[in-house]
Design a protein around this motif. Structure first.
Motif, PDB file in Angstrom:
ATOM      1  N   GLY A 177      -6.673   3.498  -5.753  1.00 36.79           N
ATOM      2  CA  GLY A 177      -7.191   2.205  -6.180  1.00 36.79           C
ATOM      3  C   GLY A 177      -6.086   1.169  -6.262  1.00 36.79           C
ATOM      4  O   GLY A 177      -4.994   1.363  -5.715  1.00 36.79           O
ATOM      5  N   GLN A 178      -6.361   0.088  -6.975  1.00 33.15           N
ATOM      6  CA  GLN A 178      -5.424  -1.010  -7.098  1.00 33.15           C
ATOM      7  C   GLN A 178      -4.744  -0.986  -8.457  1.00 33.15           C
ATOM      8  O   GLN A 178      -5.374  -0.762  -9.485  1.00 33.15           O
ATOM      9  CB  GLN A 178      -6.154  -2.343  -6.905  1.00 33.15           C
ATOM     10  N   TYR A 179      -3.419  -1.232  -8.437  1.00 29.26           N
ATOM     11  CA  TYR A 179      -2.621  -1.229  -9.664  1.00 29.26           C
ATOM     12  C   TYR A 179      -1.937  -2.587  -9.823  1.00 29.26           C
ATOM     13  O   TYR A 179      -1.480  -3.187  -8.844  1.00 29.26           O
ATOM     14  CB  TYR A 179      -1.560  -0.129  -9.614  1.00 29.26           C
ATOM     15  N   SER A 180      -1.878  -3.045 -11.049  1.00 24.97           N
ATOM     16  CA  SER A 180      -1.144  -4.270 -11.360  1.00 24.97           C
ATOM     17  C   SER A 180      -0.412  -4.075 -12.682  1.00 24.97           C
ATOM     18  O   SER A 180      -0.932  -3.421 -13.591  1.00 24.97           O
ATOM     19  CB  SER A 180      -2.086  -5.474 -11.451  1.00 24.97           C
ATOM     20  N   VAL A 181       0.793  -4.628 -12.775  1.00 29.16           N
ATOM     21  CA  VAL A 181       1.614  -4.492 -13.973  1.00 29.16           C
ATOM     22  C   VAL A 181       1.864  -5.874 -14.553  1.00 29.16           C
ATOM     23  O   VAL A 181       2.345  -6.778 -13.858  1.00 29.16           O
ATOM     24  CB  VAL A 181       2.960  -3.798 -13.670  1.00 29.16           C
ATOM     25  N   SER A 182       1.515  -6.030 -15.820  1.00 28.48           N
ATOM     26  CA  SER A 182       1.667  -7.308 -16.503  1.00 28.48           C
ATOM     27  C   SER A 182       2.872  -7.264 -17.432  1.00 28.48           C
ATOM     28  O   SER A 182       3.080  -6.277 -18.157  1.00 28.48           O
ATOM     29  CB  SER A 182       0.397  -7.612 -17.310  1.00 28.48           C
ATOM     30  N   HIS A 183       3.666  -8.333 -17.419  1.00 24.80           N
ATOM     31  CA  HIS A 183       4.845  -8.461 -18.286  1.00 24.80           C
ATOM     32  C   HIS A 183       4.494  -9.384 -19.451  1.00 24.80           C
ATOM     33  O   HIS A 183       4.247 -10.577 -19.256  1.00 24.80           O
ATOM     34  CB  HIS A 183       6.026  -9.026 -17.483  1.00 24.80           C
TER      35      HIS A 183
ATOM     36  N   VAL B 235       1.425 -12.031 -19.697  1.00 25.76           N
ATOM     37  CA  VAL B 235       1.405 -13.400 -19.175  1.00 25.76           C
ATOM     38  C   VAL B 235       1.229 -13.422 -17.672  1.00 25.76           C
ATOM     39  O   VAL B 235       0.390 -14.139 -17.127  1.00 25.76           O
ATOM     40  CB  VAL B 235       2.699 -14.152 -19.563  1.00 25.76           C
ATOM     41  N   ARG B 236       2.015 -12.621 -16.968  1.00 24.95           N
ATOM     42  CA  ARG B 236       1.964 -12.668 -15.509  1.00 24.95           C
ATOM     43  C   ARG B 236       2.120 -11.268 -14.935  1.00 24.95           C
ATOM     44  O   ARG B 236       2.727 -10.396 -15.555  1.00 24.95           O
ATOM     45  CB  ARG B 236       3.068 -13.567 -14.953  1.00 24.95           C
ATOM     46  N   ASP B 237       1.558 -11.086 -13.760  1.00 26.02           N
ATOM     47  CA  ASP B 237       1.702  -9.815 -13.053  1.00 26.02           C
ATOM     48  C   ASP B 237       3.040  -9.811 -12.320  1.00 26.02           C
ATOM     49  O   ASP B 237       3.343 -10.739 -11.572  1.00 26.02           O
ATOM     50  CB  ASP B 237       0.562  -9.604 -12.055  1.00 26.02           C
ATOM     51  N   VAL B 238       3.817  -8.755 -12.543  1.00 28.31           N
ATOM     52  CA  VAL B 238       5.112  -8.646 -11.875  1.00 28.31           C
ATOM     53  C   VAL B 238       5.066  -7.663 -10.716  1.00 28.31           C
ATOM     54  O   VAL B 238       6.022  -7.564  -9.948  1.00 28.31           O
ATOM     55  CB  VAL B 238       6.207  -8.219 -12.879  1.00 28.31           C
ATOM     56  N   CYS B 239       3.954  -6.947 -10.577  1.00 25.23           N
ATOM     57  CA  CYS B 239       3.836  -5.982  -9.471  1.00 25.23           C
ATOM     58  C   CYS B 239       2.368  -5.691  -9.207  1.00 25.23           C
ATOM     59  O   CYS B 239       1.570  -5.561 -10.139  1.00 25.23           O
ATOM     60  CB  CYS B 239       4.591  -4.703  -9.811  1.00 25.23           C
ATOM     61  N   ASN B 240       2.021  -5.626  -7.930  1.00 23.82           N
ATOM     62  CA  ASN B 240       0.682  -5.237  -7.504  1.00 23.82           C
ATOM     63  C   ASN B 240       0.810  -4.296  -6.315  1.00 23.82           C
ATOM     64  O   ASN B 240       1.585  -4.566  -5.404  1.00 23.82           O
ATOM     65  CB  ASN B 240      -0.143  -6.459  -7.080  1.00 23.82           C
ATOM     66  N   PHE B 241       0.076  -3.209  -6.344  1.00 22.94           N
ATOM     67  CA  PHE B 241       0.080  -2.308  -5.188  1.00 22.94           C
ATOM     68  C   PHE B 241      -1.212  -1.507  -5.151  1.00 22.94           C
ATOM     69  O   PHE B 241      -1.916  -1.373  -6.166  1.00 22.94           O
ATOM     70  CB  PHE B 241       1.292  -1.371  -5.208  1.00 22.94           C
ATOM     71  N   THR B 242      -1.522  -1.011  -3.969  1.00 26.15           N
ATOM     72  CA  THR B 242      -2.702  -0.167  -3.767  1.00 26.15           C
ATOM     73  C   THR B 242      -2.247   1.249  -3.472  1.00 26.15           C
ATOM     74  O   THR B 242      -1.370   1.465  -2.634  1.00 26.15           O
ATOM     75  CB  THR B 242      -3.555  -0.690  -2.598  1.00 26.15           C
ATOM     76  N   LEU B 243      -2.832   2.197  -4.165  1.00 25.75           N
ATOM     77  CA  LEU B 243      -2.494   3.609  -3.964  1.00 25.75           C
ATOM     78  C   LEU B 243      -3.632   4.304  -3.230  1.00 25.75           C
ATOM     79  O   LEU B 243      -4.796   4.215  -3.628  1.00 25.75           O
ATOM     80  CB  LEU B 243      -2.244   4.293  -5.315  1.00 25.75           C
ATOM     81  N   ASP B 244      -3.272   4.992  -2.148  1.00 25.05           N
ATOM     82  CA  ASP B 244      -4.253   5.731  -1.346  1.00 25.05           C
ATOM     83  C   ASP B 244      -3.848   7.196  -1.340  1.00 25.05           C
ATOM     84  O   ASP B 244      -2.875   7.582  -0.696  1.00 25.05           O
ATOM     85  CB  ASP B 244      -4.301   5.172   0.076  1.00 25.05           C
ATOM     86  N   VAL B 245      -4.588   8.023  -2.072  1.00 24.62           N
ATOM     87  CA  VAL B 245      -4.275   9.451  -2.194  1.00 24.62           C
ATOM     88  C   VAL B 245      -5.183  10.243  -1.270  1.00 24.62           C
ATOM     89  O   VAL B 245      -6.412  10.095  -1.302  1.00 24.62           O
ATOM     90  CB  VAL B 245      -4.447   9.941  -3.646  1.00 24.62           C
ATOM     91  N   GLN B 246      -4.577  11.085  -0.437  1.00 26.65           N
ATOM     92  CA  GLN B 246      -5.320  11.915   0.520  1.00 26.65           C
ATOM     93  C   GLN B 246      -5.244  13.381   0.124  1.00 26.65           C
ATOM     94  O   GLN B 246      -4.337  13.803  -0.602  1.00 26.65           O
ATOM     95  CB  GLN B 246      -4.753  11.736   1.940  1.00 26.65           C
ATOM     96  N   GLU B 247      -6.218  14.161   0.605  1.00 23.80           N
ATOM     97  CA  GLU B 247      -6.209  15.604   0.350  1.00 23.80           C
ATOM     98  C   GLU B 247      -4.999  16.249   1.019  1.00 23.80           C
ATOM     99  O   GLU B 247      -4.601  15.847   2.111  1.00 23.80           O
ATOM    100  CB  GLU B 247      -7.484  16.253   0.873  1.00 23.80           C
ATOM    101  N   ALA B 248      -4.438  17.252   0.359  1.00 23.49           N
ATOM    102  CA  ALA B 248      -3.250  17.939   0.889  1.00 23.49           C
ATOM    103  C   ALA B 248      -3.679  18.997   1.892  1.00 23.49           C
ATOM    104  O   ALA B 248      -3.553  20.193   1.677  1.00 23.49           O
ATOM    105  CB  ALA B 248      -2.453  18.573  -0.252  1.00 23.49           C
TER     106      ALA B 248
ATOM    107  N   VAL C 159       0.848  -1.184   0.000  1.00 19.07           N
ATOM    108  CA  VAL C 159       0.000   0.000   0.000  1.00 19.07           C
ATOM    109  C   VAL C 159       0.889   1.241   0.000  1.00 19.07           C
ATOM    110  O   VAL C 159       1.788   1.358   0.837  1.00 19.07           O
ATOM    111  CB  VAL C 159      -0.938   0.019   1.224  1.00 19.07           C
ATOM    112  N   LYS C 160       0.635   2.139  -0.932  1.00 26.92           N
ATOM    113  CA  LYS C 160       1.399   3.387  -1.016  1.00 26.92           C
ATOM    114  C   LYS C 160       0.460   4.534  -0.670  1.00 26.92           C
ATOM    115  O   LYS C 160      -0.644   4.631  -1.212  1.00 26.92           O
ATOM    116  CB  LYS C 160       1.985   3.586  -2.413  1.00 26.92           C
ATOM    117  N   ASN C 161       0.919   5.409   0.238  1.00 27.02           N
ATOM    118  CA  ASN C 161       0.144   6.592   0.621  1.00 27.02           C
ATOM    119  C   ASN C 161       0.773   7.827  -0.008  1.00 27.02           C
ATOM    120  O   ASN C 161       1.999   7.953  -0.063  1.00 27.02           O
ATOM    121  CB  ASN C 161       0.116   6.741   2.145  1.00 27.02           C
ATOM    122  N   ALA C 162      -0.071   8.725  -0.474  1.00 26.46           N
ATOM    123  CA  ALA C 162       0.424   9.948  -1.113  1.00 26.46           C
ATOM    124  C   ALA C 162      -0.572  11.073  -0.896  1.00 26.46           C
ATOM    125  O   ALA C 162      -1.758  10.835  -0.613  1.00 26.46           O
ATOM    126  CB  ALA C 162       0.645   9.722  -2.606  1.00 26.46           C
TER     127      ALA C 162
END
Length: 204
Positions: free
Chosen positions: A109-115, A118-131, A28-31
């Motif tokens: 939301g949720q992000y996934s990167v496909s190579h 064929v297969r997902d090489v990365c999955n992460f969730t991004l949570d963006v908050q108000e500044a 999970v990435k917060n920004a």
């Protein structure tokens, strides 16, 4: 029978490794709004000369499907991004990194990167908050010294101008007094001489 069992064990092991690898890369990435988000995808050495990377985005709501948000195509070792994509892939320090600039709430939301699809090489969730909140307080705190410095500068300038004005007035006053003294000292002898002439005339 033993051959089938060995194939089954091998298949289950591969599935388990793939599953564990996927969850190992899940994070999970917060920004804050307006920030740039970077996520390392894989090593540049793992990217073939004609490979491709696809990044997909899905909002937190399960009713929304996945959307393609970044594409990276390699042709004989020359890789380019789709310029219209939300995200861009970049090669940094030997890694391929997914970069999303100027994020906002809708990028959460949720992000996934496909190579190569064929297969997902990365999955992460991004949570963006108000500044807001702490960041806004920090901005106010950094601005306060600047305003106090500017007020102090205006006060110093005003004092300097007052001192200069006072000095100018003193100099003008001294010059005026000196001029009057000179004029008075010049008229006295003439007046005394005129009185002496009048006395002489009266005696004769």
């Amino acid at each position: 029978m033993l051959r089938r069992r060995s194939h089954l064990v091998l298949f289950l092991t591969e599935v388990l490794v793939c599953f564990c690898g996927t969850w190992a890369t899940m994070n999970v990435k917060n920004a804050l709004e307006g920030e740039t988000v970077k996520e390392t995808i894989l090593k540049c050495s793992a990217l073939g000369k004609d490979d491709q990377l696809m990044a997909y985005f899905q909002e937190n709501s399960a009713s929304n499907g996945r959307e393609l948000c970044a594409q990276y195509f390699c042709d004989h070792g020359k890789c380019v991004n789709d310029p219209a994509s939300v995200g861009q892939f970049q090669e940094q320090d030997g890694d391929v990194v997914l970069v999303i600039q100027n994020v906002n709430i809708t990028n959460s939301g949720q992000y996934s990167v496909s190579h190569n699809g064929v297969r997902d090489v990365c999955n992460f969730t991004l949570d963006v908050q108000e500044a807001t909140g702490q960041k806004k307080e920090n901005i106010t705190e950094t601005e306060m010294p600047q305003s106090s410095v500017s007020t102090w500068s205006v006060s110093v300038i005003a004092v300097v101008l007052v001192i200069i004005g006072a000095l100018v007035l003193v100099i003008i006053g001294v010059l005026c007094c000196t001029k009057k003294k000179i004029m008075n000292s010049g008229t006295k002898p003439a007046a005394e001489e005129h009185e002496l002439k009048n006395l002489k005339t009266a005696r004769t």
